[in-house]
Write a protein that holds these residues in place. Structure first.
Motif, PDB file in Angstrom:
ATOM      1  N   ASP A  28       0.823  -1.205   0.000  1.00 21.83           N
ATOM      2  CA  ASP A  28       0.000   0.000   0.000  1.00 21.83           C
ATOM      3  C   ASP A  28       0.860   1.259   0.000  1.00 21.83           C
ATOM      4  OD1 ASP A  28      -2.181  -1.633   0.026  1.00 21.83           O
ATOM      5  OD2 ASP A  28      -2.632  -1.369   2.155  1.00 21.83           O
ATOM      6  N   ALA A  29       1.942   1.236   0.788  1.00 23.36           N
ATOM      7  CA  ALA A  29       2.834   2.391   0.831  1.00 23.36           C
ATOM      8  C   ALA A  29       3.521   2.594  -0.516  1.00 23.36           C
ATOM      9  CB  ALA A  29       3.872   2.217   1.942  1.00 23.36           C
ATOM     10  N   ALA A  30       3.976   1.479  -1.117  1.00 22.54           N
ATOM     11  CA  ALA A  30       4.678   1.575  -2.394  1.00 22.54           C
ATOM     12  C   ALA A  30       3.762   2.108  -3.489  1.00 22.54           C
ATOM     13  CB  ALA A  30       5.231   0.207  -2.788  1.00 22.54           C
ATOM     14  N   LEU A  31       2.506   1.661  -3.508  1.00 22.64           N
ATOM     15  CA  LEU A  31       1.578   2.093  -4.548  1.00 22.64           C
ATOM     16  C   LEU A  31       1.144   3.543  -4.363  1.00 22.64           C
ATOM     17  CD1 LEU A  31      -0.736  -1.025  -5.106  1.00 22.64           C
ATOM     18  CD2 LEU A  31       1.369  -0.387  -6.256  1.00 22.64           C
ATOM     19  N   SER A  32       1.174   4.040  -3.135  1.00 24.28           N
ATOM     20  CA  SER A  32       0.771   5.420  -2.878  1.00 24.28           C
ATOM     21  C   SER A  32       1.934   6.396  -2.923  1.00 24.28           C
ATOM     22  CB  SER A  32       0.077   5.518  -1.517  1.00 24.28           C
ATOM     23  OG  SER A  32       0.983   5.171  -0.472  1.00 24.28           O
ATOM     24  N   GLY A  33       3.144   5.874  -3.173  1.00 25.11           N
ATOM     25  CA  GLY A  33       4.317   6.729  -3.252  1.00 25.11           C
ATOM     26  C   GLY A  33       4.916   7.090  -1.916  1.00 25.11           C
ATOM     27  N   GLN A  34       4.482   6.430  -0.831  1.00 27.28           N
ATOM     28  CA  GLN A  34       5.010   6.698   0.501  1.00 27.28           C
ATOM     29  C   GLN A  34       6.165   5.760   0.816  1.00 27.28           C
ATOM     30  OE1 GLN A  34       1.712   6.305   3.184  1.00 27.28           O
ATOM     31  NE2 GLN A  34       0.526   7.955   2.236  1.00 27.28           N
ATOM     32  N   ARG A  35       6.918   6.075   1.852  1.00 21.81           N
ATOM     33  CA  ARG A  35       8.012   5.212   2.278  1.00 21.81           C
ATOM     34  C   ARG A  35       7.427   4.024   3.033  1.00 21.81           C
ATOM     35  NH1 ARG A  35      13.513   5.656   3.008  1.00 21.81           N
ATOM     36  NH2 ARG A  35      14.417   4.361   4.667  1.00 21.81           N
ATOM     37  N   PRO A  36       7.679   2.800   2.565  1.00 23.53           N
ATOM     38  CA  PRO A  36       7.097   1.631   3.243  1.00 23.53           C
ATOM     39  C   PRO A  36       7.787   1.345   4.568  1.00 23.53           C
ATOM     40  CG  PRO A  36       8.536   0.918   1.471  1.00 23.53           C
ATOM     41  CD  PRO A  36       8.463   2.409   1.384  1.00 23.53           C
ATOM     42  N   PRO A  37       7.091   0.695   5.513  1.00 24.04           N
ATOM     43  CA  PRO A  37       7.706   0.366   6.804  1.00 24.04           C
ATOM     44  C   PRO A  37       8.874  -0.606   6.655  1.00 24.04           C
ATOM     45  CG  PRO A  37       5.594  -0.755   6.545  1.00 24.04           C
ATOM     46  CD  PRO A  37       5.705   0.215   5.420  1.00 24.04           C
ATOM     47  N   VAL A  38       8.816  -1.439   5.640  1.00 28.14           N
ATOM     48  CA  VAL A  38       9.886  -2.376   5.317  1.00 28.14           C
ATOM     49  C   VAL A  38      10.061  -2.343   3.799  1.00 28.14           C
ATOM     50  CG1 VAL A  38      10.735  -4.743   5.521  1.00 28.14           C
ATOM     51  CG2 VAL A  38       9.148  -3.849   7.227  1.00 28.14           C
ATOM     52  N   GLU A  39      11.298  -2.306   3.320  1.00 27.03           N
ATOM     53  CA  GLU A  39      11.529  -2.266   1.885  1.00 27.03           C
ATOM     54  C   GLU A  39      11.143  -3.600   1.243  1.00 27.03           C
ATOM     55  OE1 GLU A  39      12.418   0.287   0.082  1.00 27.03           O
ATOM     56  OE2 GLU A  39      12.630   1.612   1.835  1.00 27.03           O
ATOM     57  N   PRO A  40      10.418  -3.577   0.136  1.00 28.77           N
ATOM     58  CA  PRO A  40      10.132  -4.840  -0.560  1.00 28.77           C
ATOM     59  C   PRO A  40      11.416  -5.451  -1.113  1.00 28.77           C
ATOM     60  CG  PRO A  40       9.498  -2.980  -1.921  1.00 28.77           C
ATOM     61  CD  PRO A  40       9.885  -2.415  -0.584  1.00 28.77           C
ATOM     62  N   ARG A  41      11.388  -6.753  -1.354  1.00 24.51           N
ATOM     63  CA  ARG A  41      12.549  -7.392  -1.966  1.00 24.51           C
ATOM     64  C   ARG A  41      12.777  -6.793  -3.352  1.00 24.51           C
ATOM     65  NH1 ARG A  41      11.783 -13.068  -2.840  1.00 24.51           N
ATOM     66  NH2 ARG A  41       9.529 -12.775  -2.816  1.00 24.51           N
ATOM     67  N   PRO A  42      14.042  -6.645  -3.796  1.00 23.13           N
ATOM     68  CA  PRO A  42      14.305  -5.988  -5.091  1.00 23.13           C
ATOM     69  C   PRO A  42      13.541  -6.603  -6.245  1.00 23.13           C
ATOM     70  CG  PRO A  42      16.343  -6.195  -3.846  1.00 23.13           C
ATOM     71  CD  PRO A  42      15.290  -6.932  -3.061  1.00 23.13           C
ATOM     72  N   VAL A  43      13.463  -7.944  -6.309  1.00 27.32           N
ATOM     73  CA  VAL A  43      12.785  -8.585  -7.440  1.00 27.32           C
ATOM     74  C   VAL A  43      11.303  -8.223  -7.452  1.00 27.32           C
ATOM     75  CG1 VAL A  43      12.286 -10.758  -6.200  1.00 27.32           C
ATOM     76  CG2 VAL A  43      12.499 -10.763  -8.691  1.00 27.32           C
ATOM     77  N   ILE A  44      10.708  -8.035  -6.267  1.00 32.58           N
ATOM     78  CA  ILE A  44       9.303  -7.659  -6.176  1.00 32.58           C
ATOM     79  C   ILE A  44       9.123  -6.178  -6.500  1.00 32.58           C
ATOM     80  CG2 ILE A  44       7.308  -7.506  -4.644  1.00 32.58           C
ATOM     81  CD1 ILE A  44       8.110 -10.373  -5.429  1.00 32.58           C
ATOM     82  N   GLU A  45       9.990  -5.346  -5.959  1.00 30.85           N
ATOM     83  CA  GLU A  45       9.902  -3.908  -6.224  1.00 30.85           C
ATOM     84  C   GLU A  45      10.039  -3.615  -7.716  1.00 30.85           C
ATOM     85  OE1 GLU A  45      11.686   0.173  -4.295  1.00 30.85           O
ATOM     86  OE2 GLU A  45      13.017  -1.572  -4.453  1.00 30.85           O
TER      87      GLU A  45
END
Length: 430
Positions: A28-45
């Motif tokens: 949700d954070a990634a899709l809204s352009g906010q800083r996520p509480p935990v970084e997604p894995r690079p392959v997922i990001e």
């Protein structure tokens, strides 16, 4: 959990509900352009980035039409995966069934060709559109264990809200690409999927190991057919004067006379009886044999494409890459493996050339792996005979090298971790 990158081992230590909640917050954070509480894995990001650029709806399950029964059977026959299906079943189906998973086998276009395992999970898969003949490419259903390995060309595990499309968040999957050792081409993906509470980080290693066994089975079958062709070829070549060789349908050499042996001759996609120009051989007369071809090079040819040549490196597709050579004696196209596409791109953007240690530093982050680079470049020179020079490695000065890039720079060789490629994907000058 702090702003570290998320990993599956830590997720597996949580209960599935908690782990899914953490991933939903990240997504949700990634899709809204906010800083996520935990970084997604690079392959997922990186996959999420492709989905956002491609306009995939994160909140709606979009499906393409299923293949007809006739289309499905035709794809099964032509995919090359049917040869290794028994190996895949032995390694995965019983384990998947016991663990409340299913095994899914898809072709290079992400179409589901086979699926087996727990009947209860098969019914759940139907609800996700994970049916025979369904399209599970990233562009259709978002980040997943079939479409994402097709793009990255490496094993990928996707858990719960790591799936880009919200309706797949109660699902977990682990997929590994299958490569045909006869020509290096991708032939499909093997995936193990199930409900999110069945996720285990070791599943991916299991799937990857079984796909390697399947590739080894293909290699064994190939050696058997090559030996059979050699039985025909040896007495045939004994009666021929001059240069000649017999190769199988993938270009692997069964027997040779009057010339130095080569492991493999690169054959163009469109190939048949008559005459054709081939790298390293030049103009050849081609005759069909059971299971292969008899090649008889013209004695006047030296294998070069002519006094002038154009090399077109086509990297416009995120999944398939080719090199086309056009010269005085004709035109020829060869499909590239991911590694060869990377190497040729590095040479194309560096007209002055590069050393093997420098290329190893780009490819592996380790200049000490120069031997590996030299081996790959030796393979490349088999189909670009006379066009590449060494010390440093570069294209000949009189060769016109052209590169076709994707419309979106971010789609350039998406599986690559090479520094120069990554900079180009970001739109930086290389």
């Amino acid at each position: 959990m702090t702003n570290a990158t998320i990993d599956l081992v830590r997720l597996a230590a949580m209960d599935s509900v908690h782990a899914a909640r953490v991933l939903r917050g990240v997504r949700d954070a990634a899709l809204s352009g906010q800083r996520p509480p935990v970084e997604p894995r690079p392959v997922i990001e990186e996959s999420w980035g492709r989905m956002l650029r491609g306009g995939v709806d994160p909140d709606r399950d979009v499906r393409n039409g299923l293949l007809s029964r006739e289309e499905l059977e035709e794809r099964r026959r032509s995919s090359g995966l049917a040869e290794v299906l028994p190996e895949l079943r032995r390694g995965l189906v019983s384990i998947a069934d016991a663990a409340q998973h299913i095994m899914v086998v898809a072709d290079t276009e992400g179409r589901v060709l086979w699926r087996e395992g727990s009947s209860a999970v098969l019914r759940m898969a139907d609800g996700h559109g994970f049916e025979l003949g369904a399209d599970w490419t990233e562009a259709t259903v978002g980040t997943n264990g079939v479409g994402t390995p097709l793009i990255t060309r490496r094993p990928v595990q996707v858990f719960s809200a790591e799936h880009f499309v919200r309706t797949h968040h109660n699902w977990t999957c682990a997929g590994s690409p299958v490569t045909d050792p006869r020509d290096g081409r991708l032939i499909g993906v093997v995936d193990v999927s199930g409900p999110l509470d069945t996720m285990h980080p070791a599943t991916l290693a299991l799937v990857h190991s079984v796909t390697r066994l399947a590739e080894a089975e293909l290699r064994t079958r190939h050696l058997t057919t090559l030996d059979r062709l050699r039985t025909t070829a040896v007495p045939l070549l004994a009666g021929i004067k001059g240069r000649a060789l017999v190769v199988d349908s993938h270009g692997w050499t069964a027997a040779v006379t009057g010339m130095a042996p080569a492991d493999r001759i690169a054959l163009p996609k469109s190939f048949g009886p008559g005459r054709a120009w081939l790298p390293s051989l030049g103009e050849c007369r081609i005759e069909p044999l059971p299971g292969g071809w008899l090649l008889r090079p013209d004695e006047s040819e030296d294998g070069r494409p002519g006094t002038s040549a154009t090399v077109l490196l086509d990297l416009s597709s995120p999944r398939h890459w080719t090199v086309t050579v056009t010269g005085d004696t004709g035109s020829w196209t060869h499909e590239l493996t991911p590694r060869h596409a990377e190497l040729l791109y590095l040479l194309a953007v560096s007209p002055t050339g590069s050393t093997a240690p420098a290329l190893a530093g780009e490819l592996f982050g380790d200049p000490g792996r120069a031997v590996t680079v030299r081996a790959e470049l030796s393979r490349i020179r088999r189909y670009l005979a006379g066009l590449l020079e060494g010390r440093p490695y570069r294209f000949r000065e009189d060769v016109d090298v052209r590169v076709t890039l994707p419309d979106d720079p971010a789609d350039l060789l998406p599986q690559s971790r090479v520094r120069t490629v990554v900079r180009a994907r970001r739109g930086e000058r290389v």
